[in-house]
Enzyme design. Structure first.
Site, PDB file in Angstrom:
ATOM      1  CD  GLU A 131      -2.493   1.852   0.461  1.00 46.01           C
ATOM      2  OE1 GLU A 131      -3.239   1.100  -0.179  1.00 46.01           O
ATOM      3  OE2 GLU A 131      -2.400   3.086   0.227  1.00 46.01           O
ATOM      4  CD  GLN A 132      -0.822   5.514  -3.452  1.00 45.22           C
ATOM      5  OE1 GLN A 132      -0.022   5.599  -4.374  1.00 45.22           O
ATOM      6  NE2 GLN A 132      -2.011   6.068  -3.500  1.00 45.22           N
TER       7      GLN A 132
ATOM      8  CE1 TYR B 157     -24.600   6.466   4.036  1.00 43.13           C
ATOM      9  CE2 TYR B 157     -25.372   7.291   1.928  1.00 43.13           C
ATOM     10  CZ  TYR B 157     -24.411   6.634   2.676  1.00 43.13           C
ATOM     11  OH  TYR B 157     -23.277   6.154   2.066  1.00 43.13           O
TER      12      TYR B 157
ATOM     13  NE  ARG C 191     -13.688   4.847   1.045  1.00 41.48           N
ATOM     14  CZ  ARG C 191     -14.059   4.403  -0.153  1.00 41.48           C
ATOM     15  NH1 ARG C 191     -15.266   4.605  -0.579  1.00 41.48           N
ATOM     16  NH2 ARG C 191     -13.204   3.792  -0.922  1.00 41.48           N
TER      17      ARG C 191
ATOM     18  CG  ASP D 247     -12.918   1.865  -8.171  1.00 41.06           C
ATOM     19  OD1 ASP D 247     -13.939   1.161  -8.336  1.00 41.06           O
ATOM     20  OD2 ASP D 247     -12.937   2.964  -7.588  1.00 41.06           O
TER      21      ASP D 247
HETATM   22  C1  LIG Z   1     -18.628   9.741  -4.113  1.00 43.61           C
HETATM   23  C2  LIG Z   1     -18.473   8.255  -4.087  1.00 43.61           C
HETATM   24  C3  LIG Z   1     -19.366   7.486  -3.354  1.00 43.61           C
HETATM   25  C4  LIG Z   1     -19.267   6.081  -3.379  1.00 43.61           C
HETATM   26  N1  LIG Z   1     -20.178   5.341  -2.657  1.00 43.61           N
HETATM   27  C5  LIG Z   1     -20.107   3.986  -2.712  1.00 43.61           C
HETATM   28  C6  LIG Z   1     -21.047   3.183  -1.983  1.00 43.61           C
HETATM   29  O1  LIG Z   1     -21.916   3.710  -1.294  1.00 43.61           O
HETATM   30  N2  LIG Z   1     -20.938   1.823  -2.067  1.00 43.61           N
HETATM   31  C7  LIG Z   1     -19.959   1.208  -2.825  1.00 43.61           C
HETATM   32  O2  LIG Z   1     -19.906  -0.033  -2.870  1.00 43.61           O
HETATM   33  N3  LIG Z   1     -19.058   1.950  -3.513  1.00 43.61           N
HETATM   34  C8  LIG Z   1     -19.099   3.306  -3.473  1.00 43.61           C
HETATM   35  N4  LIG Z   1     -18.188   4.063  -4.137  1.00 43.61           N
HETATM   36  C9  LIG Z   1     -17.149   3.366  -4.946  1.00 43.61           C
HETATM   37  C10 LIG Z   1     -16.024   2.861  -4.069  1.00 43.61           C
HETATM   38  O3  LIG Z   1     -15.504   3.891  -3.274  1.00 43.61           O
HETATM   39  C11 LIG Z   1     -14.924   2.292  -4.957  1.00 43.61           C
HETATM   40  O4  LIG Z   1     -15.472   1.525  -5.988  1.00 43.61           O
HETATM   41  C12 LIG Z   1     -14.017   1.398  -4.114  1.00 43.61           C
HETATM   42  O5  LIG Z   1     -13.308   2.177  -3.183  1.00 43.61           O
HETATM   43  C13 LIG Z   1     -13.055   0.620  -5.004  1.00 43.61           C
HETATM   44  O6  LIG Z   1     -12.253  -0.184  -4.196  1.00 43.61           O
HETATM   45  P1  LIG Z   1     -10.811  -0.619  -4.678  1.00 43.61           P
HETATM   46  O7  LIG Z   1     -10.288  -1.492  -3.605  1.00 43.61           O
HETATM   47  O8  LIG Z   1     -10.888  -1.126  -6.064  1.00 43.61           O
HETATM   48  O9  LIG Z   1      -9.982   0.720  -4.779  1.00 43.61           O
HETATM   49  P2  LIG Z   1      -9.661   1.797  -3.667  1.00 43.61           P
HETATM   50  O10 LIG Z   1     -10.608   1.709  -2.530  1.00 43.61           O
HETATM   51  O11 LIG Z   1      -9.537   3.095  -4.413  1.00 43.61           O
HETATM   52  O12 LIG Z   1      -8.237   1.370  -3.120  1.00 43.61           O
HETATM   53  C14 LIG Z   1      -7.072   1.465  -3.886  1.00 43.61           C
HETATM   54  C15 LIG Z   1      -5.880   1.422  -2.946  1.00 43.61           C
HETATM   55  O13 LIG Z   1      -4.693   1.320  -3.729  1.00 43.61           O
HETATM   56  C16 LIG Z   1      -3.720   2.203  -3.220  1.00 43.61           C
HETATM   57  N5  LIG Z   1      -2.816   2.530  -4.337  1.00 43.61           N
HETATM   58  C17 LIG Z   1      -3.090   3.262  -5.439  1.00 43.61           C
HETATM   59  N6  LIG Z   1      -2.009   3.331  -6.249  1.00 43.61           N
HETATM   60  C18 LIG Z   1      -1.025   2.610  -5.648  1.00 43.61           C
HETATM   61  C19 LIG Z   1       0.324   2.306  -5.996  1.00 43.61           C
HETATM   62  N7  LIG Z   1       0.875   2.762  -7.144  1.00 43.61           N
HETATM   63  N8  LIG Z   1       1.052   1.535  -5.151  1.00 43.61           N
HETATM   64  C20 LIG Z   1       0.504   1.065  -3.989  1.00 43.61           C
HETATM   65  N9  LIG Z   1      -0.780   1.345  -3.595  1.00 43.61           N
HETATM   66  C21 LIG Z   1      -1.534   2.101  -4.426  1.00 43.61           C
HETATM   67  C22 LIG Z   1      -4.537   3.390  -2.705  1.00 43.61           C
HETATM   68  O14 LIG Z   1      -3.816   4.157  -1.773  1.00 43.61           O
HETATM   69  C23 LIG Z   1      -5.739   2.669  -2.096  1.00 43.61           C
HETATM   70  O15 LIG Z   1      -5.511   2.289  -0.761  1.00 43.61           O
HETATM   71  C24 LIG Z   1     -18.245   5.461  -4.130  1.00 43.61           C
HETATM   72  C25 LIG Z   1     -17.316   6.235  -4.830  1.00 43.61           C
HETATM   73  C26 LIG Z   1     -17.433   7.621  -4.813  1.00 43.61           C
HETATM   74  C27 LIG Z   1     -16.434   8.431  -5.601  1.00 43.61           C
END
Ligand SMILES: Cc1cc2nc3c(=O)[nH]c(=O)nc-3n(C[C@H](O)[C@H](O)[C@H](O)COP(=O)(O)OP(=O)(O)OC[C@H]3O[C@@H](n4cnc5c(N)ncnc54)[C@H](O)[C@@H]3O)c2cc1C
Length: 390
Positions: free
Chosen positions: A34-35, A213, A108, A292
């Site tokens: 993790e960064q 909410y 969150r 994502d």
């Molecule tokens: C306004 C908003 C509201 C939302 N509400 C909801 C909701 O109600 N319910 C829901 O299910 N989803 C919701 N989402 C979507 C949700 O936040 C994302 O889809 C989710 O966080 C994706 O998870 P992830 O693990 O793929 O990525 P992330 O949670 O973005 O995690 C990525 C991780 O990778 C790390 N990282 C990035 N680059 C590097 C690198 N080069 N080297 C090492 N580490 C790195 C980051 O620091 C981070 O910790 C919402 C999004 C937004 C913008």
């Protein structure tokens, strides 16, 4: 490949943590990079639908989250100025009976902390920002800012919408800025005149909306998130603050119930909204993407985090007893591709919860029962490419 393959997961967000927890429970050799130097309690709420709760249940996190979170009876929709009620999506006990799990709204930070608690602390390496990735016959080498490196038999990029791993796999290509921003804030309900917010409500304006909410069962913390056109702001950072006065102006004319919340809000985060079209591939040999990193979506169905959790569960199932990691990654991709593409495209419409639709395809999805598909053929990939070409 070694007898007990080693996995490097890049990114300790929702998806990366869930995958690390699931693989660790299966006795796998897992390292999570993790960064960030440390985890902080980021100021936002998050909705976890029944499909997501099934994954959290398997990790033993359901009871703790349920005790703290708010379980809304409905996804309520109202007209921005008159407050007139629009059709709603029934949640609460009825949805729980139908889908076999609850729909919870939570902080969150509480979700993240719960996921962290499910991962062996020693397997998380903070302050490791991935900057390079090479794979050869002997495995994959990861290079980090500052000069450190590591090797693993397989790498999973769970590094979010700006994924570096995606870039190594598919070449540099920025996600598309949608020209819209989300304001987000969590603040003590005690700051509000007239008592706490008691419901989940999405207020629909002509070109913008706000969702409000409580994030706790006690209703003592209020959250809102918006979507507002703002082509000049493309910063996506948890440290980026918005201007509360500007936010209030953006929602001038909205119903009094909205004004009550915005009037009490002390600070706000401002977050640019990015997305992608569905990608033609998420895996290449011993490298795969998750969450994502491969299917970022607009937040309008509240399914981005949920689908990262689903990915983690399906990938863990595909890796169960797998001899060939690349083949297991292919099966994961084939099992997940169509569903996540549909979620991406449906989220974009911003009609979820309001338009009459049977939500069973979203909330009724059971990661533990869904059949695992065969790895995609070249023809299958061509079909994906054509289906989602814009
Ligand atoms: C306004 C908003 C509201 C939302 N509400 C909801 C909701 O109600 N319910 C829901 O299910 N989803 C919701 N989402 C979507 C949700 O936040 C994302 O889809 C989710 O966080 C994706 O998870 P992830 O693990 O793929 O990525 P992330 O949670 O973005 O995690 C990525 C991780 O990778 C790390 N990282 C990035 N680059 C590097 C690198 N080069 N080297 C090492 N580490 C790195 C980051 O620091 C981070 O910790 C919402 C999004 C937004 C913008």
């Amino acid at each position: 490949m070694t007898a007990r393959p080693s996995f490097a997961i890049v990114g300790a967000g929702i998806g990366g943590l869930a995958l690390a927890a699931l693989l660790s429970r299966r006795g796998a050799d897992v390292r999570l990079y993790e960064q960030a130097r440390q985890f902080v309690r980021l100021g936002a709420g998050i909705q976890m639908g029944p499909n997501a709760m099934r994954v959290l249940r398997a990790l033993g996190l359901e009871a703790g989250l349920r005790a703290r979170a708010y379980a809304p009876p409905a996804w309520t929709n109202r007209v921005w100025d008159t407050g007139a009620y629009l059709p709603e999506l029934t949640l609460g006990p009825e949805a729980e009976a139908r889908y076999g799990a609850s729909y919870l709204l939570m902080h969150r930070g509480d979700l993240h902390a719960a996921l962290v608690s499910a991962v062996p602390a020693a397997s998380i390496a903070h302050d490791h920002k991935l900057v390079g990735l090479e794979h050869n016959g002997a495995g994959v080498t990861l290079r980090f800012a500052g000069g450190a490196s590591a090797t693993a038999d397989a790498v999973i990029g769970a590094d979010g919408v700006h994924s570096k791993v995606r870039e190594f796999l598919l070449g540099p290509e920025k996600p598309a800025f949608t020209g819209r921003v989300a304001h987000r804030a969590v603040f003590p309900a005690a700051l509000m005149r007239g008592g706490p917010v008691e419901t989940y409500t999405k207020w629909w304006g002509p070109d913008r909306h706000i969702v409000i909410y409580p994030v706790t069962a006690a209703h003592d913390e209020t959250y809102f998130t918006t979507s507002v056109p703002d082509a000049a702001w493309d910063i996506e950072s948890w440290s980026a603050e918005g201007d509360v006065a500007e936010l209030r102006r953006a929602f001038a004319g909205f119903h009094d119930d909205v004004q009550r919340v915005l009037g009490a809000c002390p600070r706000v985060h401002k977050w640019a909204l990015f997305e992608r079209d569905p990608l033609p591939r998420w895996t290449d040999g011993p490298v795969a993407l998750l969450g994502d990193a491969c299917h970022p979506m607009m937040p309008y169905m509240a399914q981005g985090g949920a689908s990262a959790l689903e990915d983690a569960a399906i990938l863990a199932r595909c890796l169960d007893g797998a001899d060939d990691l690349a083949e297991a990654f292919g099966r994961y991709e084939a099992t997940r591709h169509e569903r996540t593409a549909r979620l991406q495209l449906t989220s974009r419409e911003n009609t979820w919860g309001k338009r009459k639709v049977d939500p069973a395809w979203v909330y009724g999805y059971d990661v533990w029962q869904t059949p695992i598909a065969a790895a995609p053929s070249g023809a299958q990939r061509d079909q994906w490419r054509q289906a989602y070409a814009t």
